[in-house]
Design a protein around this motif. Sequence first.
Motif, mmCIF file in Angstrom:
data_model
loop_
_atom_site.group_PDB
_atom_site.id
_atom_site.type_symbol
_atom_site.label_atom_id
_atom_site.label_comp_id
_atom_site.label_asym_id
_atom_site.label_seq_id
_atom_site.Cartn_x
_atom_site.Cartn_y
_atom_site.Cartn_z
ATOM 1 N N LEU A 137 0.540 -0.999 0.223
ATOM 2 C CA LEU A 137 -0.152 -0.144 -0.124
ATOM 3 C C LEU A 137 0.664 1.144 -0.193
ATOM 4 N N LEU A 187 -3.853 6.457 3.342
ATOM 5 C CA LEU A 187 -3.627 5.485 2.543
ATOM 6 C C LEU A 187 -3.385 4.120 2.434
ATOM 7 N N ALA A 219 -5.772 1.889 3.788
ATOM 8 C CA ALA A 219 -7.153 1.398 3.103
ATOM 9 C C ALA A 219 -7.064 -0.466 3.210
ATOM 10 N N PHE A 242 -12.967 5.447 -3.521
ATOM 11 C CA PHE A 242 -11.205 5.440 -3.376
ATOM 12 C C PHE A 242 -10.709 6.672 -3.791
ATOM 13 N N ALA A 297 -3.740 5.652 -5.111
ATOM 14 C CA ALA A 297 -4.433 4.594 -3.940
ATOM 15 C C ALA A 297 -5.038 3.636 -4.729
ATOM 16 N N GLY A 298 -4.653 2.512 -5.853
ATOM 17 C CA GLY A 298 -4.806 1.810 -6.836
ATOM 18 C C GLY A 298 -5.614 1.868 -8.028
ATOM 19 N N PRO A 306 -5.340 -1.762 -4.562
ATOM 20 C CA PRO A 306 -5.223 -0.840 -3.257
ATOM 21 C C PRO A 306 -3.253 -1.130 -3.573
ATOM 22 N N SER A 322 -0.866 0.170 -9.743
ATOM 23 C CA SER A 322 -1.383 -0.753 -9.207
ATOM 24 C C SER A 322 -1.045 -2.352 -10.346
#
Length: 430
Positions: free
Chosen positions: A24, A31, A34, A60, A259-260, A277, A285
């Motif tokens: 992450l 973040l 998450a 997200f 954030a992915g 994420p 990602s």
Amino acid sequence: MQTPLPDYLAHVIEACDIDNSGHLADYIPELANANPNRLALAMSTVDGEIYSVGDDDIEFTIQSMSKPFTYAYVLQQLGIDAVLDKVGVEPSGEAFNEISLGKDRRPKNPMINSGAITTHSLIPMKDDLESAEIVRQFMSALAGRELRFDEAVYASEVKTAYRNLSIGYMLRTVGILETDPVDIVNGYIRQCSILVTVKDLVRMGSVLANGGVDPKTGKRLLNRSVVRQVLSVMMSCGMYDAAGDWLSTVGIPAKSGVAGGILGVLPGQVSIAAFSPKLDEHGNSVRGIDILERLSRDMGLHLMEGTPSAQTIVQSHYRTGKDASLSVYVLRGVLKFTEAEMLLRILQAEPMDQSTIVIDLTQISIIHDVGKRMFLEGIDRLIDDGHTLLLVDPEQRLDHARTHKDRTLHVYQDIEDLIAQLKDAENKKV
Ligand code: GLN
């Protein structure tokens, strides 16, 4: 019958679910909290149909996927040249948060942080609104719903924004930023904290895929030239230092966020968004990349495969009337460069006589600008050769039916009626 597409998408995320690698983003403390297991995938067709699977209602933060949209907004407001004065378009080959400038002191491109902070600084003032609020409203228009900020992620990133602040001060030092860098960096970070789902992302992406027109409402939100600029930069710079690898394996203009999320947009075809994420060493990602790679491969979406021309334009050609004096061409398909060239080559074979040529465009689905220009040029040349030209174009798509030589063309509604009339006139002459 139910379209198999949702089943196929579900199969893709299931196949990618097993990969647990990556980490992450933790330089933004919020973040790091998450849920790492989230996984979602959505796709929008160019006409606005949205398919989605997995955690497709989970919001997200958009993070760096906001960069192409802010870039689009300022290009639309200021014009391409004014923006190019401040931010270049060369891939940097560096990490997204590199503290560096191009040789000409401009940030290398708008997809890395230095370029995105600069792009944010160019947002023109409007009704005393904050710059991030202007971006939020613009993105909400593209998404077709009111998006909101994630205040916790925003506050968390602002507190630890040392690196982006260094970039801001560097840009201020060389005069690329013209006002207080702290305000601009905070505005940029707020822009990154807008919350989206994969469904929002593909809806926003569908406007880009559709050349700037929202396929759901039919409203033009961006100029075609702006969309082309944004997608070009996404293609060359969207995946940072992995851009070359991405171009060869996936071949879809794309942008990732820490954030992915990953958003891919294939012009004229689809937009695709994935969310998971855990990130690789470039900040992209891991499972998102896997998903886009699979879709590109399975569905033949690589840009370099192109959209081949159907290679047909004349559906039928026949001669009719007294002494076969009427030459009738019925066209079908899309009239772009390739097809227009093919058509002109076929028309070249018309003998140089005084005969009448009828061209039926009723079944042409799209007339591209270059197709129209080439077609009208061909018409001028046929008239110069002594032919009478009659066109069937019920939707009047040939711009007031004037040629380059400013000749008024004879345009008719219906091929059957026209031929009947012509034969009638011939019979009367006898
Ligand atoms: N807000 C993040 C940053 O500026 C966005 C980075 C990203 O998504 N790659 O560091």
